[in-house]
Design a protein around this motif. Structure first.
Motif, PDB file in Angstrom:
ATOM      1  N   ALA A 288       0.637  -1.160  -0.001  1.00 50.93           N
ATOM      2  CA  ALA A 288       0.034   0.106   0.103  1.00 50.93           C
ATOM      3  C   ALA A 288       0.906   1.367   0.048  1.00 50.93           C
ATOM      4  CB  ALA A 288      -0.688  -0.073   1.114  1.00 50.93           C
ATOM      5  N   GLY A 289       2.229   1.165  -0.248  1.00 43.38           N
ATOM      6  CA  GLY A 289       3.165   2.390  -0.297  1.00 43.38           C
ATOM      7  C   GLY A 289       3.171   2.995   0.789  1.00 43.38           C
ATOM      8  N   PRO A 290       3.821   2.342   2.103  1.00 40.22           N
ATOM      9  CA  PRO A 290       3.768   2.967   3.453  1.00 40.22           C
ATOM     10  C   PRO A 290       4.907   4.038   3.390  1.00 40.22           C
ATOM     11  CG  PRO A 290       5.368   0.939   3.235  1.00 40.22           C
ATOM     12  CD  PRO A 290       4.432   1.104   2.043  1.00 40.22           C
ATOM     13  N   ASP A 291       4.769   5.071   4.340  1.00 39.05           N
ATOM     14  CA  ASP A 291       5.877   6.072   4.610  1.00 39.05           C
ATOM     15  C   ASP A 291       6.870   5.618   5.285  1.00 39.05           C
ATOM     16  OD1 ASP A 291       4.263   8.398   3.715  1.00 39.05           O
ATOM     17  OD2 ASP A 291       2.739   7.617   5.044  1.00 39.05           O
ATOM     18  N   VAL A 292       6.679   4.624   6.186  1.00 38.40           N
ATOM     19  CA  VAL A 292       7.564   4.175   6.889  1.00 38.40           C
ATOM     20  C   VAL A 292       7.660   2.485   6.937  1.00 38.40           C
ATOM     21  CG1 VAL A 292       8.977   3.654   9.394  1.00 38.40           C
ATOM     22  CG2 VAL A 292       7.492   6.015   8.866  1.00 38.40           C
ATOM     23  N   VAL A 293       8.920   1.787   6.629  1.00 39.18           N
ATOM     24  CA  VAL A 293       8.860   0.272   6.586  1.00 39.18           C
ATOM     25  C   VAL A 293       9.727  -0.156   7.761  1.00 39.18           C
ATOM     26  CG1 VAL A 293       9.363  -1.751   5.238  1.00 39.18           C
ATOM     27  CG2 VAL A 293       8.478   0.223   4.123  1.00 39.18           C
ATOM     28  N   ILE A 294       9.179  -0.937   8.667  1.00 42.88           N
ATOM     29  CA  ILE A 294       9.980  -1.448   9.826  1.00 42.88           C
ATOM     30  C   ILE A 294      10.179  -2.969   9.461  1.00 42.88           C
ATOM     31  CG2 ILE A 294      10.041  -1.721  12.215  1.00 42.88           C
ATOM     32  CD1 ILE A 294       8.425   0.678  12.636  1.00 42.88           C
TER      33      ILE A 294
END
Ligand code: SF4
Length: 440
Positions: free
Chosen positions: A40-46
Motif C-alpha cells: 500500500a506504499g507506506p511512509d515507514v517500513v520497519i
C-alpha cells in the motif's frame, strides 16, 4: 485534516520478534500511524530481523535491500537480532535510514520524527542513516514494550523475559539479545489482565530463555509466576512456549499439576541425543538427565505433549554420534520435533571448532531426524484417537467447521456436521477425536 502516516511491519524469525513487532505496531498506532500492507506504499517500513541461523541473516539482508529498492522515498527502519549483531553492515545497505537493535526500541518515535524533519530539509532520497545500536551492559534491564493484542483473537503471546546468559557454543542469541533479564511480575500480571479483558482466552508465556525467569529477581521464579497467573479468573489456558531441560524444576512440575489451566505441553530443547555432542555444545545436561526429566514429567502427566529442538551436523559430529542421537530421540517418544542443520555463526565458539561438516551431511541428517519425528508424532497422536478432547475454538469457517487446539497442542478441525449452530470462537468444545479431524 492531516493524512495519517502509514507504516508497514515485516518480521522475520521467532515468536519473540513477532510479539515485539506487534508491540511497536501498537505504539505507533497510538501515536496516529496507520498500519498498512507493504504493497500500500507506506511512509515507514520497519523490518524486524533475525540472525539465529545463516539463513536468518541472509533473508534479513535480502529483505532490507528489497524494501529499500522498492520504497526509495519511504523511511526504512531496521531492528532486531541481525542489526544488533551487525549494525555497521546494516547501516551500509543503501537506502536504510534507521538501525535499531534489540534495545531502545521504544525510542523509535523520536528517531522517526527526526528523520521526517531531515527529509523535509533535503532530498528524501539522500539518506544519512541513524545508527542507534549499543552494546549490552552486564546489568541490562528488561525493556518494557507493552502489548494488549494477541496472536489470534483467542491466543495471545505474553513476553516475560529477554536475553540469555548460557552461551551454548553454537548460539548467537546471547550476543544478539544480551544477558537474561526478567520482566517484573506486576507488569506481567497487569498485561495478562489487559489481554483477558480484550477477550483472549489463552496466554502463551514467551521469552528468549523462559526458564531463567526470575533468576534476577528476589524470591521469584517461573513456577511462582505461573501460580500467580493461573489465579486470573478469565484465563482458560496458560502455555509455556519453551523451557530448558535443567530448568524444569520440581516446583514447576507441581505448579503445572496444581492448576488445571496450565497446558500439559512442553517444548524442551534437547539439541542432540549424544553426550559427547552435548558436551561440545556446552549444554548443561546429558541424555540420562534428559531421560530422567521425561520420566518425572510422564509419571505425573502421562499424556503430556513433549516436543523438542534437534540440531544436526554440529562440528565434529561423527556418524556414530548421529546414530546415538537418533536412537535416543526414538526412546523419547516426542510429540513433535523441530529439526535444524547446524549453522555457523561467526563470533560463537563453535564457529572456530574443527570438523565443520559439509551442508550435504547436515541436511541428510536433518532428513533422517525429520522422518523419525513424523513417526514419533503419529504414534503420539494415535493415543488420542477415539478419546474425547477439549478444543479451544480459534476459528469458525463459513461452512461451520471449527478449528482450534487441544491443551496438549493437537490442532483439530471439527467438521460442520457436528455443529448444531451454537459454536463460538473462544469456546471449549469436547468431542471424541477421529484421525481425519487432526490437522498435521
Ligand atoms: S540456552 Fe543456549 S541455545 Fe538457548 S538461547 Fe541461550 S545460548 Fe542459545
Amino acid at each position: 485534516m492531516t493524512n495519517k502516516l502509514k507504516v508497514s511491519f515485516l518480521t522475520l524469525g521467532c515468536k519473540v520478534n513477532q510479539t515485539e513487532s506487534e508491540a511497536l505496531n501498537q505504539l505507533l498506532t497510538s501515536e496516529g500511524y496507520e498500519v498498512v500492507q507493504e504493497a500500500a506504499g507506506p511512509d515507514v517500513v520497519i523490518i524486524n530481523t533475525c540472525t539465529v541461523t545463516g539463513s536468518g541473516s541472509s533473508k534479513s539482508r535480502k529483505l532490507i535491500r528489497r524494501m529499500a529498492k522498492e520504497h526509495p522515498l519511504s523511511t526504512i527502519a531496521v531492528m532486531g537480532c541481525y542489526s544488533q549483531t551487525q549494525p555497521e553492515e546494516v547501516s551500509q545497505i543503501e537506502g536504510v535510514d534507521l538501525v535499531l537493535g534489540t534495545q531502545d526500541r521504544s525510542m523509535i518515535l523520536n528517531h522517526l520524527h527526526r528523520i521526517a524533519e531531515q527529509k523535509q530539509e533535503k532530498n528524501p532520497k539522500e539518506k544519512t542513516p541513524i545508527l542507534a545500536v549499543r552494546d549490552f551492559e552486564f546489568q541490562a534491564v528488561y525493556e518494557e514494550l507493552p502489548l494488549i493484542e494477541g496472536e489470534t483473537r483467542v491466543r495471545a503471546m505474553l513476553k516475560i523475559q529477554d536475553g540469555c546468559s548460557q552461551f551454548c557454543t553454537y548460539c548467537i542469541v546471547p550476543y544478539a539479545r544480551g544477558p537474561a533479564r526478567s520482566r517484573s511480575s506486576e507488569k506481567v500480571i497487569s498485561e495478562a489482565n489487559k489481554l483477558l479483558e480484550a477477550g483472549h482466552k489463552e496466554i502463551v508465556l514467551t521469552g528468549i530463555h523462559t526458564g531463567a525467569y526470575g533468576k534476577d529477581q528476589e524470591g521469584m521464579d517461573l513456577s511462582k509466576l505461573i501460580s500467580q497467573l493461573a489465579q486470573l479468573p478469565q484465563l482458560l489456558r496458560l502455555r509455556i512456549s519453551s523451557i530448558e531441560p535443567m530448568e524444569f524444576s520440581e516446583e514447576l512440575l507441581t505448579a503445572v499439576m496444581s492448576h488445571k489451566v496450565v497446558c500439559p505441553h512442553f517444548h524442551i530443547p534437547l539439541q542432540s541425543g549424544s553426550d559427547s555432542v552435548l558436551a561440545r555444545m556446552k549444554r548443561p545436561y546429558g541424555v540420562e538427565d534428559y531421560a530422567r526429566l521425561l520420566n518425572r514429567i510422564r509419571e505425573k502427566l502421562p499424556n503430556a505433549a513433549i516436543s523438542t529442538d534437534i540440531m544436526t551436523g554440529f562440528p565434529g559430529e561423527t556418524e556414530l554420534e548421529h546414530e546415538q542421537s537418533l536412537k535416543f530421540i526414538e526412546t523419547c517418544e516426542f510429540s513433535g520435533l523441530h529439526v535444524f542443520p547446524y549453522s555457523r555463526r561467526i563470533g560463537t565458539i563453535a564457529a572456530d571448532m574443527p570438523g565443520q561438516l559439509p551442508r550435504s551431511i547436515k541436511t541428510a541428517r536433518v532428513q533422517e531426524v525429520i522422518a523419525l519425528g513424523l513417526k514419533s508424532r503419529a504414534k503420539y497422536i494415535d493415543r488420542f484417537i477415539g478419546k474425547s478432547l477439549e478444543v479451544l475454538v480459534e476459528k469458525i469457517d463459513e461452512d461451520g467447521s471449527a478449528q482450534g487446539h487441544t491443551s496438549n497442542y493437537l490442532e483439530i478441525r471439527f467438521p460442520s456436521s457436528l455443529n448444531n449452530g451454537d459454536w463460538q470462537v473462544g469456546q471449549i468444545i469436547a468431542h471424541p477425536i477421529k484421525s481425519e479431524y487432526i490437522v498435521w
